[in-house]
Motif scaffolding. Structure first.
Motif, PDB file in Angstrom:
ATOM      1  N   GLN A 174     -23.297 -18.771   4.427  1.00  9.35           N
ATOM      2  CA  GLN A 174     -22.488 -19.604   3.916  1.00  9.35           C
ATOM      3  C   GLN A 174     -23.122 -19.654   2.744  1.00  9.35           C
ATOM      4  O   GLN A 174     -23.963 -20.332   2.354  1.00  9.35           O
ATOM      5  CB  GLN A 174     -22.321 -20.305   5.075  1.00  9.35           C
ATOM      6  CG  GLN A 174     -22.164 -19.601   6.191  1.00  9.35           C
ATOM      7  CD  GLN A 174     -22.564 -21.037   7.231  1.00  9.35           C
ATOM      8  OE1 GLN A 174     -23.600 -21.311   7.171  1.00  9.35           O
ATOM      9  NE2 GLN A 174     -21.992 -21.059   7.716  1.00  9.35           N
ATOM     10  N   GLN A 177     -17.065 -18.387   3.619  1.00 13.17           N
ATOM     11  CA  GLN A 177     -18.203 -17.181   3.873  1.00 13.17           C
ATOM     12  C   GLN A 177     -18.078 -16.327   3.337  1.00 13.17           C
ATOM     13  O   GLN A 177     -17.646 -15.959   2.366  1.00 13.17           O
ATOM     14  CB  GLN A 177     -17.647 -16.633   5.178  1.00 13.17           C
ATOM     15  CG  GLN A 177     -17.158 -17.764   6.509  1.00 13.17           C
ATOM     16  CD  GLN A 177     -18.586 -18.110   7.057  1.00 13.17           C
ATOM     17  OE1 GLN A 177     -19.955 -17.505   7.204  1.00 13.17           O
ATOM     18  NE2 GLN A 177     -18.601 -19.056   7.664  1.00 13.17           N
ATOM     19  N   LYS A 191     -29.301 -20.089   2.776  1.00 10.85           N
ATOM     20  CA  LYS A 191     -28.264 -19.701   3.951  1.00 10.85           C
ATOM     21  C   LYS A 191     -27.632 -18.374   3.688  1.00 10.85           C
ATOM     22  O   LYS A 191     -26.402 -18.258   4.448  1.00 10.85           O
ATOM     23  CB  LYS A 191     -26.944 -20.854   3.648  1.00 10.85           C
ATOM     24  CG  LYS A 191     -27.436 -22.320   3.900  1.00 10.85           C
ATOM     25  CD  LYS A 191     -26.511 -23.305   4.048  1.00 10.85           C
ATOM     26  CE  LYS A 191     -26.728 -25.032   4.357  1.00 10.85           C
ATOM     27  NZ  LYS A 191     -27.278 -24.559   5.321  1.00 10.85           N
ATOM     28  N   SER A 192     -28.283 -17.774   3.367  1.00 10.04           N
ATOM     29  CA  SER A 192     -27.763 -16.001   3.660  1.00 10.04           C
ATOM     30  C   SER A 192     -28.719 -14.535   4.002  1.00 10.04           C
ATOM     31  O   SER A 192     -30.025 -15.390   3.670  1.00 10.04           O
ATOM     32  CB  SER A 192     -26.596 -15.488   2.399  1.00 10.04           C
ATOM     33  OG  SER A 192     -27.929 -15.812   0.916  1.00 10.04           O
ATOM     34  N   PHE A 237     -18.410 -25.201   4.733  1.00  7.63           N
ATOM     35  CA  PHE A 237     -19.369 -23.950   4.668  1.00  7.63           C
ATOM     36  C   PHE A 237     -18.030 -22.549   4.328  1.00  7.63           C
ATOM     37  O   PHE A 237     -16.443 -22.734   5.119  1.00  7.63           O
ATOM     38  CB  PHE A 237     -20.002 -23.128   5.575  1.00  7.63           C
ATOM     39  CG  PHE A 237     -20.875 -23.795   5.096  1.00  7.63           C
ATOM     40  CD1 PHE A 237     -21.952 -24.026   4.176  1.00  7.63           C
ATOM     41  CD2 PHE A 237     -21.005 -24.526   6.408  1.00  7.63           C
ATOM     42  CE1 PHE A 237     -22.629 -24.670   4.462  1.00  7.63           C
ATOM     43  CE2 PHE A 237     -22.166 -25.834   6.600  1.00  7.63           C
ATOM     44  CZ  PHE A 237     -23.485 -25.670   5.387  1.00  7.63           C
ATOM     45  N   ASP A 255     -13.361 -23.485   8.687  1.00 10.22           N
ATOM     46  CA  ASP A 255     -14.693 -23.607   8.384  1.00 10.22           C
ATOM     47  C   ASP A 255     -14.582 -24.530   6.931  1.00 10.22           C
ATOM     48  O   ASP A 255     -14.574 -24.401   6.109  1.00 10.22           O
ATOM     49  CB  ASP A 255     -15.965 -22.926   7.960  1.00 10.22           C
ATOM     50  CG  ASP A 255     -17.405 -23.824   8.557  1.00 10.22           C
ATOM     51  OD1 ASP A 255     -17.220 -24.888   7.819  1.00 10.22           O
ATOM     52  OD2 ASP A 255     -18.295 -23.229   8.393  1.00 10.22           O
TER      53      ASP A 255
END
Length: 199
Positions: free
Chosen positions: A122, A47, A105-106, A45, A42
């Motif tokens: 992310q 992970q 985002k998490s 982003f 990706d």
């Protein structure tokens, strides 16, 4: 003689336009490499997967609470112990012993029995994400003109580079062979792969 007089101007323009194009070239080159391998990673982003622990049992008021209020209070206690800002967008109890917290985002998965806190999510690759956003030109009308100008610069750099060096090392000798070899790369790939109609 006329060609001789023009060559210094050509070199000067090639030099200055080359300098002016450095920033855009870095953005487009790095983004191109990143996006070209999008099937393998990706480019926007990275992970996140981390594991932490909080003390259990987590203290709560003695009065009766509904599930929503209990989840919000538990979220506050967990984030306080982890020393993280309380930027929860959603908190709920997936069952009697598991709390789920959404933070941007998490997501935090809290085991209320063991105190284990697992975070999945992310993290933005800031430079690459911005470069890809520019490179792919998604819905940015103004940037289209910048990208068009950069394409014109590249065309000029390619064309002017052909005529900068006179003699056998220039376009009348080795330069012509190298230019033809470079042009053959995309031509051969299209021919050997069958081109767009084969895919």
């Amino acid at each position: 003689m006329k060609s001789f007089r023009l060559r210094p101007w050509l070199r000067a323009l090639h030099r200055d336009i080359g300098y002016a194009s450095v920033g855009l070239t870095i953005v487009y080159a790095l983004s191109g490499l990143a996006v070209n391998h999008i099937a393998d990673w990706d480019p926007n982003f990275t992970q996140i997967h981390t594991e932490q622990h909080v003390q259990v049992p987590i203290a709560l008021p003695t009065e009766a609470l509904d599930d929503d209020a209990r989840a919000r209070l538990l979220a506050t206690r967990v984030l306080e112990e982890l020393k993280r800002p309380n930027d929860v967008t959603d908190a709920y109890l997936s069952d009697a012993t598991h709390l789920e917290l959404t933070l941007g985002k998490s997501t935090l998965h809290v085991d209320l029995t063991s105190g284990a806190v697992v975070e999945d999510g992310q993290k933005e690759r800031f430079f690459l994400r911005a470069a890809n956003w520019l490179h792919l030109n998604r819905g940015k009308k103004a940037w289209k003109y910048v990208a068009d100008g950069y394409a014109v610069f590249l065309l000029f750099l390619a064309a002017s580079g052909l005529f900068m060096i006179p003699g056998r090392k220039g376009i009348m000798g080795r330069g012509a062979i190298l230019a033809l070899l470079g042009a053959l790369v995309p031509v051969l790939y299209v021919v050997l792969s069958g081109g767009p109609s084969a895919h």
